[in-house]
Design an enzyme around this catalytic site. Structure first.
Site, PDB file in Angstrom:
ATOM      1  CB  THR A 207      27.689 -15.767  -0.571  1.00 13.67           C
ATOM      2  OG1 THR A 207      27.267 -15.318  -1.869  1.00 13.67           O
ATOM      3  CG2 THR A 207      28.756 -16.840  -0.735  1.00 13.67           C
ATOM      4  CG  PHE A 261      23.755 -26.099   6.417  1.00 10.95           C
ATOM      5  CD1 PHE A 261      24.613 -26.310   7.494  1.00 10.95           C
ATOM      6  CD2 PHE A 261      22.842 -25.062   6.503  1.00 10.95           C
ATOM      7  CE1 PHE A 261      24.554 -25.512   8.618  1.00 10.95           C
ATOM      8  CE2 PHE A 261      22.770 -24.262   7.631  1.00 10.95           C
ATOM      9  CZ  PHE A 261      23.634 -24.485   8.688  1.00 10.95           C
ATOM     10  CE1 TYR A 447      31.957  -3.813  -1.364  1.00  6.01           C
ATOM     11  CE2 TYR A 447      33.560  -2.107  -1.890  1.00  6.01           C
ATOM     12  CZ  TYR A 447      33.123  -3.416  -1.981  1.00  6.01           C
ATOM     13  OH  TYR A 447      33.869  -4.341  -2.687  1.00  6.01           O
TER      14      TYR A 447
END
Length: 526
Positions: A207, A261, A447
């Protein structure tokens, strides 16, 4: 983690009187505790695997590691976003993987992928289960079934090169276990995202994770020297030297691939000696613009704090950064900044002195060590508070982006306006808070934390707000995600991010490594 909440149930955070008062004042919400659905009350879709398929998969991993009971399936039914947790409240039939497989070595992973490719079974790689962007949704698409491939048995420190400062860790090693395994030899990885206590090495790589100490140690992709990935057509092992001119860096193609993948099984990482000294200092700035300019000066002058972050006026006003006194007496006016320094005594001293001089010269007022130490004590606890807020009838979620320093103010304003407007249209006044969480010489990440009252269908309510915010991010020049990843939630904006030709490149890589398309369908690639 608890099946319908974040983390350890023993660490749950009940709402304090201060938070209840804040909810009433800021978003007009009266505390009301809804009934919680028990795990044994959840109705799951029956497993779509045939008996023959179950037997074949069990033969690959061993019967005890092929699990089709509802408890294991429920624990792998998604991640920990607000949408995930709201879906767990559904009294109707909920979806879940048809089986959970726990392979013990790469041969088993390869055999699973070959079998599933041949039998049209989708495979969702699973690490710590902490995705907040729909990265673990058991999307069936046109496949006959979907399984969760849990990497928890890849849990070893495989190699440690103390001379080079390199460690090879299994993909299933959690953040705390990485620190424990390395710490026994006097080393640390230093990767501390908010998901640290549960997320895994493989998940960090898949990630493109970024930890709270990124100012000092970099993002996770900066730490990766090499990795192994098992795909349906073979195994890739990448990373032969500290740097290379041998064509495009294929490591960076696999980092951030989100299980689409292949399956990352081990990662070679840069590690450092456990710091001899840690120093803390908090600062107050009169406003967000002044504080952001000060952080930019520190970053562009490379003075080197390990942690540096800045809360805006709203986040500072409710003490969200310190978490220990949210909704209580305000810690400081203006905006709170946190700095932390790690290293040798001499290095810490010099970096602290230079950074402090820059921050003071640009309008900062020192608040001493206390608030910074309070931030560190509570930095992994905020998701527990979200559980209590959801149970009380509040809508609470986070989102993030990043942009250049010159665009910070415009992007912050656009996202804040998009969220407040969208939630107001649902009949819910919103409290939108923001902080700079990661810094770079050319820009920073923003954020956002959003709290509002639940109205009507809260899933659709949040989807509308998140869509508005995502459109604002794209329109104002931000990236659709800085560290939460793409998953299913951000996938609609990937074409804006990489362009039509970029999408074709991703599809070409997918077609090469996963010809049957079984790996984590519905994520990342439009």
């Amino acid at each position: 983690m608890k099946w319908n909440a974040w983390g350890d149930p023993a660490s749950a955070k009940p709402l304090s009187d201060g938070i209840r008062s804040l909810l009433r004042q800021a978003v007009g919400l009266e505390d009301s505790q809804g009934a919680e659905l028990a795990a044994d009350q959840v109705k799951l879709r029956g497993s779509a695997l045939s008996a023959a398929e179950q037997d074949a998969l069990a033969e690959i991993v061993g019967a005890e590691y092929c699990r089709t009971d509802d408890r294991d399936r429920l624990l792998h039914a998604g991640g920990k976003s607000t949408l995930d947790l709201l879906r767990r409240k559904d009294t109707g039939v909920q979806d879940a993987p048809d089986a959970v497989l726990l392979p013990g070595d790469e041969d088993a992973v390869a055999a699973i992928l070959r079998y599933c490719s041949q039998h049209r079974i989708a495979v969702v790689p699973f690490g710590g289960g902490t995705s907040v962007v729909g990265g673990l949704d058991p999307v069936r698409a046109d496949f006959t079934a979907v399984i969760s491939l849990d990497l928890r048995r890849f849990d070893q420190l495989i190699e440690l090169d103390e001379v080079s400062g390199l460690a090879v860790l299994g993909a299933g090693v959690t953040g705390p276990d990485a620190e424990r395994l390395l710490g026994a030899h006097g080393f640390s990885l230093g990767h501390f995202p908010q998901s640290f206590q549960y997320a895994t090495i493989g998940g960090f790589a898949a990630t493109r994770s970024s930890g709270q100490d990124s100012a000092g140690y970099g993002r996770f992709n900066d730490m990766v020297r090499g990795l192994r990935m098992v795909t349906p057509v073979g195994t890739l092992e990448l990373g032969r030297g500290p740097e290379s001119a041998a064509g495009p860096d294929l490591r960076q193609l696999l980092i951030g691939s989100e299980g689409t993948f292949g399956v990352i099984t081990q990662v070679r990482l840069r590690v450092h000696r456990v710091p001899a000294e840690v120093r803390y200092q908090a600062w107050s700035f009169p406003d967000f613009e002044t504080g952001a300019a000060a952080l930019r000066a520190v970053t562009q002058n490379a003075t080197g704090p390990t942690v540096i972050r800045l809360s805006d006026e709203a986040e500072t006003g409710v003490n969200l950064a310190t978490t220990e006194s949210i909704g209580e007496n305000q810690l400081t006016g203006g905006c709170l900044a946190i700095t932390v320094y790690e290293g040798t005594k001499e290095h810490v001293e010099s970096r602290h002195a230079e950074t402090s001089a820059l921050l003071a010269a640009r309008g900062g007022t020192s608040l001493g060590e206390g608030p910074a130490q309070a931030w560190e004590r509570g930095r992994f606890g905020a998701p527990y508070l979200r559980d209590s807020l959801l149970a009380a009838g509040a809508l609470c979620e986070t989102l993030e982006t990043a942009t250049d320093w010159s665009n910070i103010a415009a992007l912050k304003a656009a996202v804040t306006d998009a969220l407040t407007t969208a939630l107001a249209e649902s009949g819910a006044p919103a409290l939108v808070m923001c902080h700079i969480s990661h810094v770079y010489p050319t820009g920073a990440s923003l954020y956002f934390t959003v709290v509002a009252g639940q109205r009507g269908n809260p899933i659709e309510q949040w989807r509308a707000a998140k869509t508005a915010a995502s459109n604002a991010i794209v329109a104002t020049g931000g990236t659709i995600t800085h560290h939460h990843a793409v998953g299913a939630d951000h996938r609609p904006w990937m074409r804006n991010e990489v362009g039509d030709l970029g999408v074709q490149v991703l599809r070409a890589v997918k077609a090469t490594l996963d010809p049957a398309g079984i790996l984590n369908p519905g994520k990342l690639i439009p």
